[in-house]
Design a protein around this motif. Structure first.
Motif, PDB file in Angstrom:
ATOM      1  N   SER A 575     -36.936 -33.022  20.823  1.00 52.33           N
ATOM      2  CA  SER A 575     -38.285 -33.560  20.691  1.00 52.33           C
ATOM      3  C   SER A 575     -38.612 -33.775  19.221  1.00 52.33           C
ATOM      4  O   SER A 575     -38.398 -32.890  18.386  1.00 52.33           O
ATOM      5  CB  SER A 575     -39.308 -32.600  21.300  1.00 52.33           C
ATOM      6  OG  SER A 575     -40.624 -33.024  21.008  1.00 52.33           O
ATOM      7  N   ASP A 576     -39.155 -34.943  18.906  1.00 52.06           N
ATOM      8  CA  ASP A 576     -39.541 -35.277  17.537  1.00 52.06           C
ATOM      9  C   ASP A 576     -40.921 -34.731  17.202  1.00 52.06           C
ATOM     10  O   ASP A 576     -41.241 -34.469  16.047  1.00 52.06           O
ATOM     11  CB  ASP A 576     -39.508 -36.802  17.368  1.00 52.06           C
ATOM     12  CG  ASP A 576     -39.898 -37.227  15.968  1.00 52.06           C
ATOM     13  OD1 ASP A 576     -39.874 -36.366  15.064  1.00 52.06           O
ATOM     14  OD2 ASP A 576     -40.237 -38.398  15.768  1.00 52.06           O
ATOM     15  N   ILE A 577     -41.770 -34.539  18.197  1.00 49.80           N
ATOM     16  CA  ILE A 577     -43.171 -34.199  17.935  1.00 49.80           C
ATOM     17  C   ILE A 577     -43.550 -32.810  18.459  1.00 49.80           C
ATOM     18  O   ILE A 577     -44.717 -32.491  18.605  1.00 49.80           O
ATOM     19  CB  ILE A 577     -44.114 -35.244  18.553  1.00 49.80           C
ATOM     20  CG1 ILE A 577     -43.937 -35.286  20.069  1.00 49.80           C
ATOM     21  CG2 ILE A 577     -43.876 -36.606  17.962  1.00 49.80           C
ATOM     22  CD1 ILE A 577     -44.957 -36.161  20.763  1.00 49.80           C
ATOM     23  N   PHE A 601     -33.894 -28.463  26.769  1.00 50.66           N
ATOM     24  CA  PHE A 601     -34.922 -29.114  25.951  1.00 50.66           C
ATOM     25  C   PHE A 601     -35.103 -28.305  24.681  1.00 50.66           C
ATOM     26  O   PHE A 601     -35.431 -27.113  24.736  1.00 50.66           O
ATOM     27  CB  PHE A 601     -36.241 -29.209  26.706  1.00 50.66           C
ATOM     28  CG  PHE A 601     -36.133 -29.973  28.003  1.00 50.66           C
ATOM     29  CD1 PHE A 601     -35.923 -31.339  28.001  1.00 50.66           C
ATOM     30  CD2 PHE A 601     -36.225 -29.318  29.220  1.00 50.66           C
ATOM     31  CE1 PHE A 601     -35.818 -32.037  29.191  1.00 50.66           C
ATOM     32  CE2 PHE A 601     -36.118 -30.005  30.412  1.00 50.66           C
ATOM     33  CZ  PHE A 601     -35.913 -31.379  30.400  1.00 50.66           C
ATOM     34  N   ILE A 602     -34.915 -28.941  23.541  1.00 50.52           N
ATOM     35  CA  ILE A 602     -34.935 -28.220  22.264  1.00 50.52           C
ATOM     36  C   ILE A 602     -36.106 -28.687  21.407  1.00 50.52           C
ATOM     37  O   ILE A 602     -36.288 -29.886  21.162  1.00 50.52           O
ATOM     38  CB  ILE A 602     -33.611 -28.415  21.500  1.00 50.52           C
ATOM     39  CG1 ILE A 602     -32.455 -27.816  22.315  1.00 50.52           C
ATOM     40  CG2 ILE A 602     -33.682 -27.770  20.118  1.00 50.52           C
ATOM     41  CD1 ILE A 602     -31.118 -27.863  21.618  1.00 50.52           C
ATOM     42  N   ASN A 603     -36.881 -27.723  20.959  1.00 47.33           N
ATOM     43  CA  ASN A 603     -37.981 -27.965  20.031  1.00 47.33           C
ATOM     44  C   ASN A 603     -37.694 -27.184  18.757  1.00 47.33           C
ATOM     45  O   ASN A 603     -37.573 -25.955  18.785  1.00 47.33           O
ATOM     46  CB  ASN A 603     -39.304 -27.517  20.652  1.00 47.33           C
ATOM     47  CG  ASN A 603     -40.465 -27.685  19.691  1.00 47.33           C
ATOM     48  OD1 ASN A 603     -40.411 -28.488  18.772  1.00 47.33           O
ATOM     49  ND2 ASN A 603     -41.504 -26.905  19.906  1.00 47.33           N
ATOM     50  N   ILE A 604     -37.558 -27.886  17.637  1.00 48.96           N
ATOM     51  CA  ILE A 604     -37.225 -27.250  16.362  1.00 48.96           C
ATOM     52  C   ILE A 604     -38.495 -27.054  15.545  1.00 48.96           C
ATOM     53  O   ILE A 604     -39.272 -27.986  15.355  1.00 48.96           O
ATOM     54  CB  ILE A 604     -36.200 -28.086  15.576  1.00 48.96           C
ATOM     55  CG1 ILE A 604     -34.871 -28.092  16.346  1.00 48.96           C
ATOM     56  CG2 ILE A 604     -36.015 -27.548  14.164  1.00 48.96           C
ATOM     57  CD1 ILE A 604     -33.779 -28.883  15.688  1.00 48.96           C
ATOM     58  N   GLN A 605     -38.704 -25.826  15.068  1.00 52.45           N
ATOM     59  CA  GLN A 605     -39.874 -25.493  14.267  1.00 52.45           C
ATOM     60  C   GLN A 605     -39.439 -24.960  12.904  1.00 52.45           C
ATOM     61  O   GLN A 605     -38.465 -24.220  12.807  1.00 52.45           O
ATOM     62  CB  GLN A 605     -40.733 -24.431  14.963  1.00 52.45           C
ATOM     63  CG  GLN A 605     -41.374 -24.887  16.257  1.00 52.45           C
ATOM     64  CD  GLN A 605     -42.231 -23.793  16.876  1.00 52.45           C
ATOM     65  OE1 GLN A 605     -42.242 -22.662  16.407  1.00 52.45           O
ATOM     66  NE2 GLN A 605     -42.945 -24.138  17.932  1.00 52.45           N
ATOM     67  N   LEU A 618     -33.586 -18.087  17.957  1.00 54.56           N
ATOM     68  CA  LEU A 618     -33.671 -18.789  19.238  1.00 54.56           C
ATOM     69  C   LEU A 618     -34.616 -18.077  20.212  1.00 54.56           C
ATOM     70  O   LEU A 618     -34.629 -16.849  20.302  1.00 54.56           O
ATOM     71  CB  LEU A 618     -32.284 -18.870  19.892  1.00 54.56           C
ATOM     72  CG  LEU A 618     -31.261 -19.770  19.190  1.00 54.56           C
ATOM     73  CD1 LEU A 618     -29.882 -19.533  19.764  1.00 54.56           C
ATOM     74  CD2 LEU A 618     -31.653 -21.222  19.335  1.00 54.56           C
ATOM     75  N   GLU A 619     -35.376 -18.871  20.908  1.00 50.74           N
ATOM     76  CA  GLU A 619     -36.194 -18.384  22.023  1.00 50.74           C
ATOM     77  C   GLU A 619     -35.877 -19.262  23.219  1.00 50.74           C
ATOM     78  O   GLU A 619     -36.137 -20.464  23.203  1.00 50.74           O
ATOM     79  CB  GLU A 619     -37.679 -18.451  21.682  1.00 50.74           C
ATOM     80  CG  GLU A 619     -38.564 -17.921  22.789  1.00 50.74           C
ATOM     81  CD  GLU A 619     -40.038 -17.956  22.412  1.00 50.74           C
ATOM     82  OE1 GLU A 619     -40.876 -17.886  23.335  1.00 50.74           O
ATOM     83  OE2 GLU A 619     -40.338 -18.080  21.214  1.00 50.74           O
ATOM     84  N   VAL A 634     -36.122 -23.416  18.556  1.00 49.01           N
ATOM     85  CA  VAL A 634     -35.222 -23.019  17.462  1.00 49.01           C
ATOM     86  C   VAL A 634     -36.041 -22.974  16.180  1.00 49.01           C
ATOM     87  O   VAL A 634     -36.703 -23.949  15.821  1.00 49.01           O
ATOM     88  CB  VAL A 634     -34.044 -24.000  17.296  1.00 49.01           C
ATOM     89  CG1 VAL A 634     -33.016 -23.431  16.329  1.00 49.01           C
ATOM     90  CG2 VAL A 634     -33.409 -24.311  18.638  1.00 49.01           C
ATOM     91  N   ARG A 635     -36.007 -21.838  15.494  1.00 47.22           N
ATOM     92  CA  ARG A 635     -36.802 -21.681  14.275  1.00 47.22           C
ATOM     93  C   ARG A 635     -35.903 -21.628  13.051  1.00 47.22           C
ATOM     94  O   ARG A 635     -34.885 -20.932  13.039  1.00 47.22           O
ATOM     95  CB  ARG A 635     -37.663 -20.414  14.363  1.00 47.22           C
ATOM     96  CG  ARG A 635     -38.641 -20.445  15.537  1.00 47.22           C
ATOM     97  CD  ARG A 635     -39.529 -19.214  15.554  1.00 47.22           C
ATOM     98  NE  ARG A 635     -40.435 -19.284  16.702  1.00 47.22           N
ATOM     99  CZ  ARG A 635     -40.190 -18.751  17.882  1.00 47.22           C
ATOM    100  NH1 ARG A 635     -39.070 -18.090  18.066  1.00 47.22           N
ATOM    101  NH2 ARG A 635     -41.047 -18.865  18.864  1.00 47.22           N
TER     102      ARG A 635
END
Length: 733
Positions: A575-577, A601-605, A618-619, A634-635
């Motif tokens: 996800s880009d947003i 589904f991966i959301n990078i923060q 990772l969560e 992913v942080r």
């Protein structure tokens, strides 16, 4: 426990003092080298009346006190946004406290301006998937909507003002390095007039080396520069005291009477001279914009004790000598410097080094502004390198650095002399200081929630001061100030178009995002019509080998469903947003007949810590209603490089195997060589409708030109090219 807290406090004090010293070498170079040009900028001809000199000095002293010391150091710096300063920080602050998202004006819980991850309570392997995550959301709104939230017009005006103000700071950054360096190098021509032709080439070489040094980071550059600027302030203090000793009566100018008397006697000419007085405070906005490179306490310590007093003394000394000999106005600083060769050349070397450093203030400020504008979707993506593990705001942007270098050297060649640049200098900063006053007036009421009378008093005082400077500076527009204004307007247009297009992309994607429980319905009992209607609302898992994609309507029949087979492998959807379910996924399943058995589904923060430990990286959450589907956060720390290669995937597989032992498709020796891993990223493109207005078609064309020539959000993630699928979506406007 007490000793531990005491140790932490002592360490914090030492860090603040260290930053205070380093700040001298980064943010005070501009204001610290202003004595080279201020009096020359005030008086075009030698002052014939000593009262003029008294009045000019009085104005300089009170401008430094009221504008820099009181307004910026002790008031404006308190309006930081998570440690960042500048007009974009003020905008972000106002947006969050008005209940507005800084991304597309759509409120989402995952739309964060800052994230802080706390892992102190992680005591076992089981806690890997349930760590504690604290965040500050954009929904820090007041209980009732304020005037910003209630009015779209106010929101648009606020954004336009902020974009223009930020563009002005960046355009001013093009003039600060050349005028600072050339004004110092010109000192070589006083004892050696034959060296005049070498001034511009020497200045260009110095600037070239300065820009090349940016890659080492603000912290390292500051460690090198701070001792030099410290020696520079000692030098100008000594020169100031030496000059004052020749006419001690000059201290009378500290009486504000002489400032008012200056205007009473010179009338319109006195108002015009404010443009020269303003040169003494032009580094103020860089001081605020560079806040992220240090912190508020560091600046509040360094300016009053190490900067303010030397500046007052050097300006006082120059005024004392001008009263005794008005002809010194031709090159006030160098002609009031002791002529003994040993002293003169030592000061010359320090001046050259100090003006190099003064350029650093605007370069660092430009980096900070561009980084903030990227966070608010107002600037195309560029590579940002975090150069410090201790201070998040210390950054380096290679592309911007080299573009600035080329433009600055061109300006050096065109203008040739510092006197030619003075006529164009200051226009941008005067605008920005006025904008800062307006925004801070709103912050006092909306964010700090002080009585409205406090905002009114602040506005009346400082808008009067800033407007006076701005009015005087605007007289320079025809003489060269148009340059910075044109650059600022072009930057504003580019940023506004980018924001316009990006907001529409974000809104489009978020309006088509479903929650997991609305997409994956699991196996249903189709014995009655109601269950049939609800079952195919999204994607229904019919069995382990096939899923069914519905068209998203409430009343959808099985005839409209798309049957998709599941194949071995892993599909990672990014996800880009920050959305939970990226639009690239829904587009992917509409166009491909096969879905991987494992969908992630991966959301990078990026969190507000330099590095993130393995426990916090990772969560992973399992979507219980469907087999083989997971949601992953992913942080990364702000100083870490995002890496999504083979090593990351192995770590992710091991974690999934721990939380979902029933998944037999993911084994410890998963084979990456057979091409069973697919990385899916989205690419949204704007396109104009046939009946769209002509101006929309132009905006779309410009936006897409910038988009295709800028970095993608996944550019530096280490994704294998042969396994990456880009899913494009056309968004009609």
């Amino acid at each position: 426990m007490i000793d531990l807290e005491s140790g932490k406090k002592g360490s914090s004090i030492l860090l603040t003092l260290n930053l205070a010293f380093k700040s001298i070498g980064i943010i005070y170079g501009d204001i610290g080298t202003a004595p080279l040009i201020v009096y020359t900028g005030i008086f075009s001809d030698p002052p014939t009346d000593p009262q003029d000199v008294f009045g000019a000095l009085s104005l300089i002293v009170w401008a430094l006190t009221i504008v820099v010391l009181v307004k910026y150091v002790f008031i404006v710096l308190r309006a930081d946004d998570n440690g960042e300063g500048g007009t974009f920080a003020l905008y972000s602050l106002l947006s969050r406290h008005s209940g507005l998202s800084v991304r597309g004006n759509v409120n989402f819980d995952d739309d964060l301006t800052i994230s802080k991850h706390n892992s102190e309570n992680v005591n076992s392997e089981d806690d890997l998937t349930s760590t504690k995550h604290d965040s500050i959301s954009t929904n820090d709104s007041q209980e009732s909507p304020n005037f910003i939230k209630r009015s779209i017009v106010v929101q648009n005006i606020l954004l336009a003002v902020v974009l223009f103000g930020s563009s002005l700071v960046m355009s001013d950054g093009l003039l600060t390095p050349p005028i600072s360096v050339i004004s110092a190098v010109e000192g070589i021509a006083v004892p050696a007039p034959s060296s005049t032709p070498a001034i511009v080439p020497i200045s260009c070489v110095i600037l070239f080396v300065l820009f090349l040094s940016q890659q080492f980071g603000t912290g390292k550059v500051g460690s090198l520069f701070s001792p030099i600027i410290f020696l520079w302030f000692i030098a100008i203090t000594s020169i100031g005291i030496w000059n004052i000793s020749q006419f001690p009566e000059i201290f009378k100018a500290y009486n504000p009477y002489y400032a008012f008397n200056y205007f009473a006697r010179r009338k319109d000419a006195g108002f015009t001279d404010l443009g020269g007085i303003f040169l003494a405070v032009t580094g103020s906005e860089a001081l605020f914009a560079d806040l992220g490179h240090f912190n508020r306490e560091a600046i509040q310590i360094s300016f009053p004790f190490l900067v303010y007093i030397p500046l007052i003394l050097v300006y006082t000394g120059q005024a004392a000598r001008l009263i005794l000999d008005p002809t010194l106005i031709a090159n006030t600083f160098w002609l009031t410097t002791p002529s003994e060769p040993g002293i003169y050349w030592l000061v010359f070397i320090l001046a050259v080094l100090a003006t190099i450093i003064s350029s650093q203030a605007m370069i660092s400020a430009t980096f900070s502004i561009i980084y903030q504008s990227m966070q608010l979707d107002c600037f195309p993506r560029v590579k940002v390198v975090h150069t410090s593990d201790k201070v998040e705001g210390q950054i380096y942007i290679p592309e911007v650095n080299y573009i600035l270098m080329v433009l600055v050297i061109i300006i050096c060649v065109i203008f040739q002399h510092s006197k030619n640049m003075v006529v164009a200098y200051g226009v941008a900063v005067a605008f920005v200081m006025t904008i800062t006053t307006v925004l801070l007036t709103i912050v006092i009421f909306v964010v700090w929630r002080l009585p409205i009378i406090v905002s009114i008093i602040f506005f009346c005082i400082y808008f009067t001061v800033d407007a006076s400077f701005l009015g005087a500076i605007l007289r320079k527009v025809a003489s060269g100030g148009w340059l910075t204004l044109c650059i600022a307007i072009l930057l504003t247009i580019m940023m506004r178009i980018w924001r316009w297009g990006t907001v529409r992309v974000i809104r489009h994607e978020r309006s088509r995002i479903f929650e997991l429980n609305k997409i994956f319905k699991g196996e249903k009992d189709f014995s009655n019509d109601n269950n049939i209607e609800n079952a195919f609302h999204g994607i229904t898992l019919e069995n382990s080998n096939e899923i069914i994609l519905g068209n998203g309507n409430e009343n959808v029949s099985t005839d409209n469903d798309i049957h998709l087979s599941r194949s071995p492998g892993i599909g990672l959807f990014y996800s880009d947003i920050g959305a939970k379910i990226p639009l690239s996924f829904t587009q992917f399943v509409k166009h491909f007949p096969i879905m991987p058995q494992n969908i992630i589904f991966i959301n990078i923060q990026t969190v507000a810590e330099p590095k993130v430990g393995d426990y916090d990286r990772l969560e992973v959450k399992k979507v219980n209603i469907c087999e083989g589907i997971y949601q992953v956060t992913v942080r990364y720390g702000y100083s870490e490089q995002v890496s999504q290669g083979k090593e990351f995937l192995l770590q992710l597989i091991e974690l999934i195997r721990k939380i979902d032992p029933t998944n037999k498709n993911l084994t410890h020796d998963f084979n990456f060589e057979d091409g069973f891993v697919t990385y899916v990223v989205g690419q949204q493109s704007l396109c104009s409708k046939p009946n769209s207005p002509w101006w929309v078609k132009i905006l779309v064309s410009i936006y897409m030109f910038i988009y295709f020539n800028t970095r993608k959000f996944y550019s530096n993630w280490g994704l294998p090219v042969e396994s990456t699928v880009v899913v494009g979506v056309n968004i009609p406007i």
